[in-house]
Design a protein around this motif. Structure first.
Motif, PDB file in Angstrom:
ATOM      1  N   LEU A 222       0.840  -1.195   0.000  1.00 15.10           N
ATOM      2  CA  LEU A 222       0.000   0.000   0.000  1.00 15.10           C
ATOM      3  C   LEU A 222       0.875   1.245   0.000  1.00 15.10           C
ATOM      4  O   LEU A 222       1.854   1.329   0.741  1.00 15.10           O
ATOM      5  N   GLY A 223       0.536   2.211  -0.843  1.00 13.20           N
ATOM      6  CA  GLY A 223       1.297   3.452  -0.934  1.00 13.20           C
ATOM      7  C   GLY A 223       2.164   3.494  -2.173  1.00 13.20           C
ATOM      8  O   GLY A 223       2.955   2.574  -2.423  1.00 13.20           O
ATOM      9  N   GLN A 224       2.014   4.557  -2.963  1.00 13.75           N
ATOM     10  CA  GLN A 224       2.768   4.705  -4.211  1.00 13.75           C
ATOM     11  C   GLN A 224       4.273   4.627  -3.978  1.00 13.75           C
ATOM     12  O   GLN A 224       5.004   4.007  -4.759  1.00 13.75           O
ATOM     13  N   HIS A 225       4.760   5.242  -2.904  1.00 11.69           N
ATOM     14  CA  HIS A 225       6.206   5.286  -2.660  1.00 11.69           C
ATOM     15  C   HIS A 225       6.789   3.906  -2.348  1.00 11.69           C
ATOM     16  O   HIS A 225       8.001   3.712  -2.449  1.00 11.69           O
ATOM     17  N   ARG A 226       5.938   2.950  -2.004  1.00 10.29           N
ATOM     18  CA  ARG A 226       6.410   1.592  -1.727  1.00 10.29           C
ATOM     19  C   ARG A 226       6.427   0.724  -2.987  1.00 10.29           C
ATOM     20  O   ARG A 226       6.844  -0.432  -2.934  1.00 10.29           O
ATOM     21  N   LEU A 227       5.984   1.282  -4.094  1.00 17.27           N
ATOM     22  CA  LEU A 227       5.923   0.540  -5.357  1.00 17.27           C
ATOM     23  C   LEU A 227       7.032   0.924  -6.330  1.00 17.27           C
ATOM     24  O   LEU A 227       7.395   0.132  -7.203  1.00 17.27           O
ATOM     25  N   THR A 228       7.553   2.131  -6.211  1.00 16.12           N
ATOM     26  CA  THR A 228       8.467   2.647  -7.238  1.00 16.12           C
ATOM     27  C   THR A 228       9.899   2.157  -7.105  1.00 16.12           C
ATOM     28  O   THR A 228      10.670   2.243  -8.067  1.00 16.12           O
ATOM     29  N   LYS A 230      12.124   3.610  -5.267  1.00 17.97           N
ATOM     30  CA  LYS A 230      12.990   4.782  -5.126  1.00 17.97           C
ATOM     31  C   LYS A 230      13.254   5.140  -3.659  1.00 17.97           C
ATOM     32  O   LYS A 230      14.362   5.512  -3.294  1.00 17.97           O
ATOM     33  N   GLU A 231      12.230   5.034  -2.829  1.00 22.37           N
ATOM     34  CA  GLU A 231      12.375   5.411  -1.425  1.00 22.37           C
ATOM     35  C   GLU A 231      12.512   4.200  -0.508  1.00 22.37           C
ATOM     36  O   GLU A 231      12.987   4.321   0.611  1.00 22.37           O
ATOM     37  N   VAL A 232      12.062   3.061  -0.963  1.00 23.59           N
ATOM     38  CA  VAL A 232      12.198   1.807  -0.216  1.00 23.59           C
ATOM     39  C   VAL A 232      12.727   0.753  -1.174  1.00 23.59           C
ATOM     40  O   VAL A 232      12.871   0.997  -2.371  1.00 23.59           O
ATOM     41  N   ALA A 233      13.018  -0.431  -0.662  1.00 20.32           N
ATOM     42  CA  ALA A 233      13.558  -1.503  -1.499  1.00 20.32           C
ATOM     43  C   ALA A 233      12.591  -1.838  -2.630  1.00 20.32           C
ATOM     44  O   ALA A 233      11.368  -1.803  -2.438  1.00 20.32           O
ATOM     45  N   PRO A 234      13.114  -2.156  -3.815  1.00 20.79           N
ATOM     46  CA  PRO A 234      12.249  -2.501  -4.949  1.00 20.79           C
ATOM     47  C   PRO A 234      11.377  -3.714  -4.652  1.00 20.79           C
ATOM     48  O   PRO A 234      11.689  -4.526  -3.777  1.00 20.79           O
ATOM     49  N   LEU A 235      10.296  -3.833  -5.378  1.00 22.32           N
ATOM     50  CA  LEU A 235       9.405  -4.981  -5.236  1.00 22.32           C
ATOM     51  C   LEU A 235      10.169  -6.270  -5.521  1.00 22.32           C
ATOM     52  O   LEU A 235      11.037  -6.319  -6.396  1.00 22.32           O
ATOM     53  N   ALA A 236       9.821  -7.312  -4.779  1.00 23.42           N
ATOM     54  CA  ALA A 236      10.459  -8.611  -4.978  1.00 23.42           C
ATOM     55  C   ALA A 236       9.603  -9.543  -5.819  1.00 23.42           C
ATOM     56  O   ALA A 236      10.050 -10.622  -6.213  1.00 23.42           O
TER      57      ALA A 236
END
Length: 400
Positions: A222-228, A230-236
């Motif tokens: 949930l949250g756009q910044h958790r998908l990109t 850029k601000e958190v680790a990339p999707l696995a």
């Protein structure tokens, strides 16, 4: 008696069409209504070039960003994201002497990241009073209008609001949003007038919503910044389905509906472009509100997809063909089953000779859908490995 009837006319396009491009450059105020579904900053360089050829481009921008400085404003005022809107408005601003260079300078200013809270607040108050040099340089009545918007922001600002790195343009937009009873359109219009925006910029919807994604491994983000990435680790794991949520803390499924004024802009566009950028959070996010696909299908103009080059953290394991089919899946989701694909997408614009596309083996399945692949020069030696904004704009202008 003659009856009103729409007919579709096709023509042979030269790539690039230098005569057509030259004609647009001579009278950009009469240029084509080219509509883009986007977000972020990926299209800003092209937008700065585009305004030399048309003052009628239309930019539908996603308001679901939940990272960066926009996150602070969203949390403080429970509002849609405005950072990408401000960024696109400034990219389209008139930067000539006939524009408003003093206003442009103020709206692109950011408060010091290392500034102390009391100093930053004092600077904001100086802007509101008209004493700060950036504001003082702007003549009235524009100065008064800007001071008013900043004043509205200051009056509603929480005591613990973090001003470090804040964009003045974002604060002005936030102040206008608060003053206009949580409506974005009035302050976007005023902002556009103040900086002389050479085009139209709109949030696809005005709703305060967030993005969520179901992943192939069964997890949820949930949250756009958790998908990109850029601000958190990339999707696995690859994205299985993108959706809207009323909260980014817990899943709260939500819907949004395209407003009539935006529907009309889409229906009347001379060209619709699905441009490069973050695939899910910038492009697909714009297609989630109800009514977007129907408006696209109602437009008889060319619809063009320009796929990403290289690696997009949001497109794990997705081939070039896969990105086309995924785009079509989201477009079809909001429309009648009998709508042909050609009403939603006509062309794919690529540069296979110079571009690095993910697992680009064949586009045969795409061609079978009646979608034409236009393979032309879009990358220069200066821009490689990215698209050349000038070549990209020239190709799109040639297809209008």
């Amino acid at each position: 008696m003659l009856s009103n009837k729409s007919i579709r006319i096709t023509r042979t396009a030269r790539m690039p069409d230098l005569v057509r491009i030259s004609r647009y450059a001579k009278a950009p105020e009469l240029g084509p209504r080219m509509l883009f579904f986007s977000g972020g900053s990926a299209l800003n360089k092209a937008s700065r070039i585009l305004k030399n050829y048309t003052h009628n481009s239309i930019h539908m921008v996603t308001p679901f960003d939940s990272g960066g400085s926009s996150a602070k404003l969203r949390k403080a005022f429970a509002m849609p994201s405005i950072g990408d809107l401000r960024s696109r408005l400034m990219a389209l601003a008139d930067e000539n002497i006939t524009g408003q260079p003093e206003v442009y300078k103020l709206f692109t200013y950011r408060f010091p990241v290392q500034g102390k809270p009391d100093k930053l607040l004092a600077q904001l108050d100086a802007m509101i009073h008209g004493d700060d040099p950036l504001v003082h340089a702007i003549p009235n009545p524009m100065r008064r209008l800007i001071r008013n918007q900043l004043g509205f922001f200051r009056g509603a600002m929480p005591a613990d609001f973090d001003m470090r790195g804040a964009s003045t343009g974002n604060l002005i937009l936030a102040g206008g949003y608060i003053n206009n009873h949580q409506h974005l359109d009035p302050i976007i219009f005023l902002f556009s007038q103040l900086v002389g925006v050479l085009g139209t910029v709109r949030a696809i919807v005005n709703d305060n919503l967030h993005l969520g994604a179901e992943l192939e491994d069964g997890s949820e983000v949930l949250g756009q910044h958790r998908l990109t990435g850029k601000e958190v680790a990339p999707l696995a794991s690859p994205v299985k389905r993108l959706f809207l949520s009323a909260s980014q803390e817990h899943r709260e499924p939500a819907t949004a509906e395209l407003r009539k004024k935006n529907r009309k802009l889409i229906q009347q566009a001379d060209l619709i472009c699905y441009p490069p950028g973050s695939f899910y959070t910038s492009l697909i996010a714009n297609l989630l509100p109800q009514g977007v696909s129907t408006a696209i299908a109602d437009c008889d103009s060319p619809k063009i997809y320009i796929p990403n080059l290289g690696h997009d953290p949001e497109q794990i394991g997705m081939t070039l063909e896969g990105s086309v089919h995924t785009l079509l899946d989201y477009l079809r989701a909001g429309i009648a089953d009998d709508c042909p694909d050609r009403e939603l997408l006509n062309f794919i614009l690529i540069d296979s000779k110079r571009g690095n596309y993910p697992a680009c083996r064949s586009l045969q399945s795409v061609r079978k859908l009646g979608i034409q692949v236009i393979d032309t020069r879009l990358i220069s030696s200066d821009s490689a490995p990215y698209y050349d904004a000038g070549l990209l704009v020239a190709a799109l202008l040639s297809l209008t």
